[in-house]
Motif scaffolding. Structure first.
Motif, PDB file in Angstrom:
ATOM      1  N   ARG A  69      78.660  52.340  70.274  1.00  0.00           N
ATOM      2  CA  ARG A  69      77.474  53.055  69.781  1.00  0.00           C
ATOM      3  C   ARG A  69      77.507  53.175  68.254  1.00  0.00           C
ATOM      4  O   ARG A  69      76.475  53.052  67.597  1.00  0.00           O
ATOM      5  N   LEU A  70      78.680  53.407  67.695  1.00  0.00           N
ATOM      6  CA  LEU A  70      78.810  53.463  66.236  1.00  0.00           C
ATOM      7  C   LEU A  70      78.399  52.126  65.625  1.00  0.00           C
ATOM      8  O   LEU A  70      77.598  52.080  64.685  1.00  0.00           O
ATOM      9  N   PHE A  71      78.917  51.037  66.166  1.00  0.00           N
ATOM     10  CA  PHE A  71      78.558  49.713  65.647  1.00  0.00           C
ATOM     11  C   PHE A  71      77.066  49.422  65.807  1.00  0.00           C
ATOM     12  O   PHE A  71      76.443  48.833  64.919  1.00  0.00           O
ATOM     13  N   GLU A  72      76.488  49.812  66.926  1.00  0.00           N
ATOM     14  CA  GLU A  72      75.049  49.609  67.119  1.00  0.00           C
ATOM     15  C   GLU A  72      74.274  50.233  65.962  1.00  0.00           C
ATOM     16  O   GLU A  72      73.372  49.608  65.392  1.00  0.00           O
ATOM     17  N   LEU A  75      74.781  48.516  62.619  1.00  0.00           N
ATOM     18  CA  LEU A  75      73.983  47.293  62.579  1.00  0.00           C
ATOM     19  C   LEU A  75      72.500  47.612  62.373  1.00  0.00           C
ATOM     20  O   LEU A  75      71.802  46.907  61.630  1.00  0.00           O
ATOM     21  N   LYS A  76      72.016  48.644  63.002  1.00  0.00           N
ATOM     22  CA  LYS A  76      70.613  49.036  62.827  1.00  0.00           C
ATOM     23  C   LYS A  76      70.314  49.322  61.358  1.00  0.00           C
ATOM     24  O   LYS A  76      69.290  48.882  60.827  1.00  0.00           O
ATOM     25  N   ARG A  84      63.751  50.477  59.995  1.00  0.00           N
ATOM     26  CA  ARG A  84      64.618  51.245  59.098  1.00  0.00           C
ATOM     27  C   ARG A  84      63.906  52.445  58.469  1.00  0.00           C
ATOM     28  O   ARG A  84      64.426  53.563  58.503  1.00  0.00           O
ATOM     29  N   GLU A  85      62.746  52.248  57.902  1.00  0.00           N
ATOM     30  CA  GLU A  85      62.083  53.336  57.185  1.00  0.00           C
ATOM     31  C   GLU A  85      61.834  54.531  58.102  1.00  0.00           C
ATOM     32  O   GLU A  85      62.049  55.674  57.724  1.00  0.00           O
ATOM     33  N   TRP A  91      69.411  57.399  62.485  1.00  0.00           N
ATOM     34  CA  TRP A  91      70.555  56.499  62.630  1.00  0.00           C
ATOM     35  C   TRP A  91      71.759  57.017  61.864  1.00  0.00           C
ATOM     36  O   TRP A  91      72.882  56.990  62.372  1.00  0.00           O
ATOM     37  N   ASN A  92      71.535  57.487  60.654  1.00  0.00           N
ATOM     38  CA  ASN A  92      72.646  58.032  59.865  1.00  0.00           C
ATOM     39  C   ASN A  92      73.259  59.249  60.549  1.00  0.00           C
ATOM     40  O   ASN A  92      74.478  59.428  60.532  1.00  0.00           O
ATOM     41  N   GLY A  93      72.418  60.083  61.147  1.00  0.00           N
ATOM     42  CA  GLY A  93      72.923  61.233  61.896  1.00  0.00           C
ATOM     43  C   GLY A  93      73.752  60.808  63.090  1.00  0.00           C
ATOM     44  O   GLY A  93      74.808  61.391  63.373  1.00  0.00           O
ATOM     45  N   GLU A  94      73.297  59.790  63.790  1.00  0.00           N
ATOM     46  CA  GLU A  94      74.044  59.270  64.942  1.00  0.00           C
ATOM     47  C   GLU A  94      75.376  58.662  64.503  1.00  0.00           C
ATOM     48  O   GLU A  94      76.393  58.859  65.168  1.00  0.00           O
ATOM     49  N   ILE A  95      75.371  57.956  63.397  1.00  0.00           N
ATOM     50  CA  ILE A  95      76.611  57.380  62.862  1.00  0.00           C
ATOM     51  C   ILE A  95      77.625  58.493  62.611  1.00  0.00           C
ATOM     52  O   ILE A  95      78.786  58.397  63.008  1.00  0.00           O
TER      53      ILE A  95
END
Length: 165
Positions: A69-72, A75-76, A84-85, A91-95
């Protein structure tokens, strides 16, 4: 009173069926009681050994899942430009969440660090395959080699960028 109820419950279980199979939670409670009382002859050793072994496998599966999940999400951030926008903050929160969970798992079970290193590239490849399907992007859009080292992947201040890859 509760102990009598549990004893009655365990005595009502069909003799051909073990307590482990009939009522897992009751089996756990009874096993803990027997261990605390050092009543080792009453321990269901076969199932206890299986359960302890399963705990280790569960931690390894959790580590793999978190790493994928971290790699996903890494990559996103770099390659899913069309989303992205709108999604970058999420995504940053999930990372950050996945990193925190991995680091906590490694803190409570430091012996998993060699396993993390062992499955690192495999987890990246799994995440890459997932992202190819999820984004609809061509497989050549994503690097075939991991986009981070173990240290980078777990570094709370590191994020990949196309310039750094």
């Amino acid at each position: 009173m509760i102990d009598n109820t549990k004893t009655t419950q365990s005595s009502l279980i069909d003799k051909s069926q073990s307590l482990y199979d009939a009522d897992y939670n009751l089996w756990l409670e009874e096993t803990v009681k027997q261990l605390q009382a050092k009543n080792y002859e009453m321990i269901d050793w076969e199932n206890l050994i299986d359960e302890v072994a399963t705990l280790g496998r569960s931690e390894k599966r959790a580590l793999e899942s978190l790493l994928i999940r971290l790699f996903e999400h890494l990559l996103k951030v770099v390659y899913w430009e069309s989303q992205r926008e709108y999604n970058l903050d999420h995504w940053n929160g999930e990372i950050q969440t996945f990193r925190t969970q991995i680091l906590k798992l490694l803190k409570t079970s430091p012996s998993l660090k060699p396993y993390l290193i062992e499955v690192f590239d495999e987890c990246y490849q799994d995440a890459r395959k997932i992202m190819i399907k999820r984004t609809g992007l061509d497989s050549t859009s994503f690097p075939s080699e991991a986009i981070a080292t173990v240290e980078q992947a777990l570094d709370e201040d590191w994020l990949p960028s196309r310039n750094s890859l």
